[in-house]
Write a protein that holds these residues in place. Structure first.
Motif, short mmCIF file in Angstrom:
data_model
loop_
_atom_site.label_atom_id
_atom_site.label_comp_id
_atom_site.label_asym_id
_atom_site.label_seq_id
_atom_site.Cartn_x
_atom_site.Cartn_y
_atom_site.Cartn_z
N SER A 181 0.83 -1.20 0.00
CA SER A 181 0.00 0.00 0.00
C SER A 181 0.86 1.26 0.00
N ARG A 182 1.95 1.25 0.74
CA ARG A 182 2.85 2.40 0.73
C ARG A 182 3.41 2.63 -0.67
N TRP A 183 3.79 1.57 -1.35
CA TRP A 183 4.27 1.72 -2.73
C TRP A 183 3.17 2.27 -3.63
N MET A 184 1.94 1.79 -3.45
CA MET A 184 0.83 2.24 -4.30
C MET A 184 0.54 3.72 -4.10
N ASN A 185 0.93 4.28 -2.95
CA ASN A 185 0.70 5.69 -2.68
C ASN A 185 1.85 6.58 -3.15
N ASP A 186 2.89 6.01 -3.72
CA ASP A 186 3.93 6.79 -4.38
C ASP A 186 3.30 7.45 -5.61
N PRO A 187 3.36 8.75 -5.75
CA PRO A 187 2.69 9.40 -6.89
C PRO A 187 3.08 8.82 -8.25
N ALA A 188 4.35 8.43 -8.41
CA ALA A 188 4.79 7.89 -9.69
C ALA A 188 4.11 6.56 -10.00
N VAL A 189 3.79 5.80 -8.96
CA VAL A 189 3.10 4.52 -9.12
C VAL A 189 1.60 4.75 -9.25
N ALA A 190 1.06 5.61 -8.39
CA ALA A 190 -0.38 5.84 -8.37
C ALA A 190 -0.91 6.37 -9.69
N ALA A 191 -0.07 7.08 -10.43
CA ALA A 191 -0.50 7.65 -11.70
C ALA A 191 -0.96 6.57 -12.67
N PHE A 192 -0.42 5.36 -12.54
CA PHE A 192 -0.79 4.28 -13.46
C PHE A 192 -1.58 3.17 -12.79
N TRP A 193 -1.27 2.83 -11.56
CA TRP A 193 -1.99 1.75 -10.90
C TRP A 193 -3.32 2.22 -10.33
N GLU A 194 -3.43 3.49 -9.95
CA GLU A 194 -4.68 4.06 -9.44
C GLU A 194 -5.19 3.31 -8.21
N LEU A 195 -4.28 2.97 -7.30
CA LEU A 195 -4.65 2.29 -6.06
C LEU A 195 -4.19 3.08 -4.83
N ALA A 196 -3.99 4.38 -4.99
CA ALA A 196 -3.62 5.21 -3.85
C ALA A 196 -4.79 5.29 -2.89
N GLY A 197 -4.47 5.55 -1.62
CA GLY A 197 -5.50 5.65 -0.60
C GLY A 197 -5.17 4.80 0.59
N PRO A 198 -6.15 4.55 1.46
CA PRO A 198 -5.88 3.73 2.65
C PRO A 198 -5.54 2.30 2.27
N ASP A 199 -5.01 1.56 3.25
CA ASP A 199 -4.60 0.18 2.98
C ASP A 199 -5.76 -0.66 2.44
N SER A 200 -6.98 -0.30 2.79
CA SER A 200 -8.13 -1.09 2.35
C SER A 200 -8.28 -1.11 0.83
N VAL A 201 -7.81 -0.05 0.16
CA VAL A 201 -7.90 -0.01 -1.31
C VAL A 201 -7.01 -1.09 -1.92
N THR A 202 -5.76 -1.12 -1.49
CA THR A 202 -4.85 -2.15 -1.99
C THR A 202 -5.29 -3.52 -1.49
N GLY A 203 -5.80 -3.59 -0.26
CA GLY A 203 -6.25 -4.86 0.28
C GLY A 203 -7.36 -5.48 -0.55
N ALA A 204 -8.29 -4.66 -1.00
CA ALA A 204 -9.37 -5.17 -1.85
C ALA A 204 -8.83 -5.66 -3.18
N HIS A 205 -7.86 -4.95 -3.73
CA HIS A 205 -7.24 -5.35 -4.99
C HIS A 205 -6.56 -6.71 -4.84
N LEU A 206 -5.80 -6.89 -3.76
CA LEU A 206 -5.13 -8.16 -3.53
C LEU A 206 -6.15 -9.27 -3.29
N GLY A 207 -7.20 -8.95 -2.55
CA GLY A 207 -8.19 -9.95 -2.22
C GLY A 207 -8.89 -10.53 -3.43
N ARG A 208 -9.10 -9.69 -4.45
CA ARG A 208 -9.76 -10.19 -5.66
C ARG A 208 -8.92 -11.26 -6.33
N GLN A 209 -7.60 -11.17 -6.20
CA GLN A 209 -6.75 -12.19 -6.79
C GLN A 209 -6.63 -13.42 -5.89
N LEU A 210 -6.43 -13.18 -4.60
CA LEU A 210 -6.18 -14.28 -3.68
C LEU A 210 -7.40 -15.14 -3.42
#
Length: 239
Positions: A84-113
């Protein structure tokens, strides 16, 4: 984006926070899986990733010019805060669009797992230190397959390099090559590894070219125009 290997980004197969793409999710039929020589996909209670993607976390470490590298399957309780910290790096967020609280990245991971096993999220560990995030997926069984001439057993990669200190030194190029080769070594029915970085992301496209991928075509995905990059098993010894 100022670094040639800072990150690559996911394509239309990964829903944004609105979940729009979820409604378009490609559902596998048992008939299709039989044609592809695969066992039927598991139901929504949990899929068997090893049947469709293999076990990237069980693949042996490889020695690269950047150091000893291995993939480790993501465990959210252990890894979510870092990713989640990586996803909130502006350079990463510009393309992955997963910036925000940990729950945003958590939901993304959960869909795969908890999905049907078509995509496996992994940490990339270099010399014992987690420094990248990977998604290894079956491109032919992914919504991406609607947008390019997919072939049975095509595998796909998404990557981000975490931490500014790991960028701009050619590490991404080295690791893209290493992971593509790991896929080809462990998935003998896979004839090619594909990726679909944003066409505007010149550093990302350049990183794939340096890693032995070739530019195949431009493809229109739901959220971007992408460069389809391909690493062919038949040409891996020459590129």
């Amino acid at each position: 984006m100022h670094h040639a290997d800072a990150h690559t980004e996911p394509g239309g197969d990964l829903p944004d926070a609105t979940g729009t793409e979820d409604t378009l999710e490609l559902r596998l039929t048992e008939e299709l899986l039989v044609l592809l020589g695969e066992p039927p996909a598991a139901d929504a209670t949990g899929g068997d990733a090893s049947a469709l993607v293999g076990d990237p976390g069980g693949w042996s470490p490889v020695t690269t010019p950047a150091g000893v590298f291995r993939l480790v399957t993501v465990v959210p309780d252990r890894d979510l805060a870092l990713i989640s910290r990586w996803m909130n790096d502006p350079a990463v967020a510009a393309f992955w669009e997963l910036a925000g609280p940990d729950s945003v990245t958590g939901a993304h991971l959960g869909r795969q797992l908890t999905g049907d096993g078509r995509s496996v999220p992994c940490l990339g560990v270099l010399d014992g230190r987690p420094m990248s995030y990977w998604e290894i997926y079956r491109a032919d069984l992914d919504p991406l397959a609607r947008h390019y001439p997919a072939r049975p057993h095509d595998m796909g990669l998404h990557l981000l390099i975490g931490g500014v200190g790991n960028r701009g030194r050619g590490i991404g190029n080295v690791l893209l090559r290493a992971v593509a080769d790991l896929v080809l070594d462990h998935r003998p029915r896979c004839a090619r590894v594909v990726a679909e970085p944003d066409l505007r992301n010149d550093p990302s496209v350049s990183a794939f070219l340096s890693a032995g991928f070739r530019f195949s075509e431009e493809v229109d995905l739901p959220d971007k125009r992408a460069a389809l990059m391909v690493r062919d098993r038949a040409h891996r010894a020459h590129l």
